[in-house]
Design a protein around this motif. Structure first.
Motif, mmCIF file in Angstrom:
data_model
loop_
_atom_site.group_PDB
_atom_site.id
_atom_site.type_symbol
_atom_site.label_atom_id
_atom_site.label_comp_id
_atom_site.label_asym_id
_atom_site.label_seq_id
_atom_site.Cartn_x
_atom_site.Cartn_y
_atom_site.Cartn_z
ATOM 1 N N PRO A 64 -4.142 30.273 15.308
ATOM 2 C CA PRO A 64 -4.377 29.809 16.536
ATOM 3 C C PRO A 64 -5.774 29.002 16.815
ATOM 4 O O PRO A 64 -6.677 29.607 17.328
ATOM 5 N N VAL A 65 -5.773 28.126 15.964
ATOM 6 C CA VAL A 65 -7.098 27.157 16.086
ATOM 7 C C VAL A 65 -6.946 26.211 17.508
ATOM 8 O O VAL A 65 -5.935 26.347 18.176
ATOM 9 N N ALA A 66 -8.212 25.855 17.617
ATOM 10 C CA ALA A 66 -8.372 25.038 18.988
ATOM 11 C C ALA A 66 -7.503 23.884 18.675
ATOM 12 O O ALA A 66 -7.470 23.162 17.882
ATOM 13 N N GLU A 67 -6.939 23.327 20.060
ATOM 14 C CA GLU A 67 -6.282 22.044 20.000
ATOM 15 C C GLU A 67 -7.325 20.723 20.481
ATOM 16 O O GLU A 67 -8.017 20.891 21.638
ATOM 17 N N VAL A 68 -7.252 19.976 19.436
ATOM 18 C CA VAL A 68 -8.116 18.810 19.814
ATOM 19 C C VAL A 68 -7.610 18.024 20.841
ATOM 20 O O VAL A 68 -6.507 17.391 20.608
ATOM 21 N N PHE A 69 -8.224 17.468 21.957
ATOM 22 C CA PHE A 69 -7.749 16.618 23.019
ATOM 23 C C PHE A 69 -8.449 15.148 22.781
ATOM 24 O O PHE A 69 -7.727 14.229 23.119
#
Length: 281
Positions: A119-124
């Motif tokens: 669950p790594v962060a999503e890059v926007f």
């Protein structure tokens, strides 16, 4: 005759200053907490977040940025309660990494998210340079799920004193079951990362044709001005021996050409258990 210990000069300047008209010195402008690490355009950041998610976004400009050794971060909040994170390199790290730091970090986050269930962060959105509306290199991403382990007390013995967590309230001591759960999660994540294999050793980038491995930008190769040293093999490397030899060369040339600081030993050390015999190690 000059007075002993320079007292005549003291009297001279005292008289000179007393004769001067009184003036008010300009007040030193103190940066708000949010700008502690860097000056950036907060308005443009909020406009970007609103444009990407199609919802109004706010940011508490009195918040103290979270910071580690290499990066700092602040939090944005949308009207529906969703939080995003602006993550930016500390100024010294940004200068060292140039335009590549955010590129490889964003590519790594995106690749792990696409190829694992970690669950790594999503890059926007991200920019590797200062040439953008926000005026700093940055990664705009989701807030990772879960709770920071630093907020808890991982005590290994009953009589072990509690560790400070930066809060007035003492950190809650984790139970044995909670520790086991964390270790199982870490084992699962490590297993998935172990399955991500590449033909060479280096840093991961994203291009028009997908992901690719290029020169190695590990801390042992670039920090403390090592990126300025010529003669360090930087890869991509085809085997572990060449990779570790490169790190050894970086340390050797650093000792010859650059100041030696207390962070000079920035390099992973081979583990004997990972090799079939001592000769290979």
């Amino acid at each position: 005759m000059a007075k002993q210990d320079g007292l005549e000069w003291v009297d001279y300047f005292r008289g000179s200053l007393s004769d001067m008209p009184s003036t008010t010195l300009p007040a030193t402008r103190r940066k708000r907490n949010i700008y502690f690490h860097a000056d950036f355009d907060l308005r443009q950041l909020l406009l970007l977040a609103k444009r990407l998610r199609h919802q109004p976004c706010t940011c508490n400009d009195s918040q103290t940025p979270k910071a580690g050794a290499l990066n700092w971060a602040i939090f944005l909040e949308f009207d529906d309660g969703v939080e995003w994170v602006l993550r930016a390199p500390c100024s010294s790290y940004a200068a060292t990494q140039g335009v590549t730091g955010c590129l490889l970090e964003a590519a790594t986050l995106k690749y792990i998210r696409e190829h694992t269930s970690i669950p790594v962060a999503e890059v926007f959105h991200y920019s590797p340079t200062y040439e953008n509306d926000i005026e700093i290199p940055y990664i705009l991403m989701s807030k990772a799920a879960g709770h920071p382990l630093a907020n808890y007390d991982w005590r290994t013995h009953t009589l072990e004193p509690s560790r400070p967590n930066g809060s007035v309230t003492p950190a809650r001591v984790l139970t044995e079951e909670e520790k086991k759960k964390i270790m199982r999660q870490l084992g699962c994540y490590a297993c998935q990362l172990f399955g991500l294999r590449f033909p060479t050793i280096g840093s991961l980038f994203e291009g028009d044709d997908g992901y690719y491995i290029d020169e190695c930008l590990s801390p042992g190769h670039v920090l403390q001005d090592r990126e300025t040293i010529e003669g360090i093999p930087r890869g991509p490397f085809h085997n572990e021996a060449d990779y570790y030899s490169s790190l050894a060369a970086a340390l050797h040339l650093h000792a010859e050409q650059l100041p030696m600081g207390h962070h000079v030993l920035r390099a992973p050390v081979p583990v004997p258990q990972e090799y079939p015999n001592f000769a290979k190690y």
